[in-house]
Design a protein around this motif. Structure first.
Motif, PDB file in Angstrom:
ATOM      1  N   GLU A 219       0.819  -1.209   0.000  1.00 45.80           N
ATOM      2  CA  GLU A 219       0.000   0.000   0.000  1.00 45.80           C
ATOM      3  C   GLU A 219       0.858   1.267   0.000  1.00 45.80           C
ATOM      4  N   ASP A 220       1.906   1.302   0.851  1.00 47.72           N
ATOM      5  CA  ASP A 220       2.724   2.512   0.932  1.00 47.72           C
ATOM      6  C   ASP A 220       3.541   2.740  -0.334  1.00 47.72           C
ATOM      7  N   GLN A 221       3.893   1.665  -1.034  1.00 46.37           N
ATOM      8  CA  GLN A 221       4.620   1.800  -2.288  1.00 46.37           C
ATOM      9  C   GLN A 221       3.726   2.424  -3.364  1.00 46.37           C
ATOM     10  N   LEU A 222       2.491   1.952  -3.442  1.00 43.49           N
ATOM     11  CA  LEU A 222       1.571   2.525  -4.426  1.00 43.49           C
ATOM     12  C   LEU A 222       1.271   3.975  -4.093  1.00 43.49           C
ATOM     13  N   LEU A 223       1.098   4.262  -2.804  1.00 43.00           N
ATOM     14  CA  LEU A 223       0.821   5.634  -2.390  1.00 43.00           C
ATOM     15  C   LEU A 223       1.960   6.563  -2.796  1.00 43.00           C
ATOM     16  N   GLU A 224       3.182   6.133  -2.585  1.00 38.39           N
ATOM     17  CA  GLU A 224       4.343   6.971  -2.928  1.00 38.39           C
ATOM     18  C   GLU A 224       4.329   7.364  -4.398  1.00 38.39           C
ATOM     19  N   ARG A 225       4.053   6.394  -5.274  1.00 36.29           N
ATOM     20  CA  ARG A 225       4.068   6.677  -6.710  1.00 36.29           C
ATOM     21  C   ARG A 225       2.846   7.500  -7.133  1.00 36.29           C
ATOM     22  N   VAL A 226       1.709   7.259  -6.508  1.00 32.82           N
ATOM     23  CA  VAL A 226       0.511   8.070  -6.798  1.00 32.82           C
ATOM     24  C   VAL A 226       0.760   9.526  -6.426  1.00 32.82           C
ATOM     25  N   LEU A 227       1.334   9.754  -5.261  1.00 38.57           N
ATOM     26  CA  LEU A 227       1.631  11.120  -4.823  1.00 38.57           C
ATOM     27  C   LEU A 227       2.607  11.800  -5.768  1.00 38.57           C
ATOM     28  N   GLU A 228       3.628  11.069  -6.203  1.00 39.03           N
ATOM     29  CA  GLU A 228       4.623  11.644  -7.105  1.00 39.03           C
ATOM     30  C   GLU A 228       4.004  12.018  -8.450  1.00 39.03           C
ATOM     31  N   HIS A 229       3.186  11.150  -8.994  1.00 40.10           N
ATOM     32  CA  HIS A 229       2.555  11.443 -10.285  1.00 40.10           C
ATOM     33  C   HIS A 229       1.557  12.590 -10.169  1.00 40.10           C
ATOM     34  N   SER A 230       0.839  12.650  -9.069  1.00 38.72           N
ATOM     35  CA  SER A 230      -0.086  13.760  -8.865  1.00 38.72           C
ATOM     36  C   SER A 230       0.679  15.078  -8.754  1.00 38.72           C
ATOM     37  N   ARG A 231       1.814  15.032  -8.045  1.00 38.68           N
ATOM     38  CA  ARG A 231       2.640  16.243  -7.911  1.00 38.68           C
ATOM     39  C   ARG A 231       3.137  16.729  -9.273  1.00 38.68           C
TER      40      ARG A 231
END
Length: 256
Positions: A219-231
């Motif tokens: 979960e935390d790995q997916l969150l990290e990449r989602v946050l980066e792409h949103s940024r």
């Protein structure tokens, strides 16, 4: 050999015992879930997809005589209300939930049925199962993120990847920002998408068009990449708005 071996993966049938077990599983549902299935006359697996969702609807709990899985079939040749355009659907079969923020492009067949059932239950109960930190971070997103999960009917791990992506979309939808879309893409029915991502193994997860994971992430790995792409998307938007502002000022100066 033709398509027979592929067709076999997309056959749908349930025994009486299967239906009884499914009915028990769906008893955890609490609120209605609207499901749209998009089809057309030339679609190879549309009838099987409709049969699957209709079965889920028929055995789901009832409130006031209505099933909690509320199924609507939208046929391309008779789409008077323009749902294909409204939800930006081009491929069939496509199954949509929560206003299209969760979608299955291709039939959710085989192993994927498990993930679909769990998705319906969690949509109905409003419990994504994600931790509080993830929920807060998703609610704070400022730019859109599309999570593509490439799957096949025989992949035992794909439902876990699909469910995780779906729950990110659910929490984004619940927060009101509605910036996450989860698209569960069946590879045999959509080989051009699988080829675009160079899929050699499933599940393959791409975010905003970039492959990020092969296999099921934490979960935390997916969150990290989602946050980066949103940024990244947010910065693009800010830069574009700044460029347009400067362009308007230059135009105004020339006219004055």
């Amino acid at each position: 050999m033709g398509y027979e071996w592929i067709d076999e993966m997309f056959r749908f049938s349930m025994s009486k015992e299967d239906l009884e077990e499914l009915e028990v599983t769906l008893k955890d549902m609490r609120e209605p879930v609207e499901v749209y299935t998009f089809v057309d006359n030339a679609c190879r697996y549309c009838s099987n997809t409709v049969k699957l969702i209709e079965t889920l609807s028929n055995v789901s709990p009832k409130i006031g005589g209505s099933s909690l899985v509320r199924h609507r079939v939208v046929k391309r040749e008779a789409d008077a209300e323009g749902f294909f355009k409204k939800f930006n659907v081009s491929r069939v079969p496509t199954v949509l939930m929560i206003e299209g923020h969760i979608r299955y492009t291709g039939m959710p067949a085989g192993e994927e049925i498990r993930g679909l059932i769990e998705t319906l239950i969690r949509l109905s109960t409003g419990d994504s199962g994600l931790n509080e930190h993830t929920v807060r971070e998703i609610a704070g997103l400022k730019a859109p993120v599309k999570i593509d999960v490439i799957v096949t009917p025989t992949c035992p791990y794909c439902p876990y990847a699909a469910l995780l992506a779906n729950m990110f979309a659910l929490e984004s939808f619940r927060s009101g920002n509605k910036l996450v879309m989860a698209d569960i893409i069946e590879a045999y029915e959509n080989p051009d998408i699988a080829d675009k991502y160079g899929v050699m193994s499933v599940p393959t997860i791409a975010i905003n068009g970039e492959v990020e994971f092969i296999g099921v992430p934490y979960e935390d790995q997916l969150l990290e990449r989602v946050l980066e792409h949103s940024r990244r998307e947010y910065l693009k938007k800010v830069k574009k708005e700044e460029y347009m502002r400067i362009l308007r000022e230059l135009t105004e100066d020339k006219e004055s």
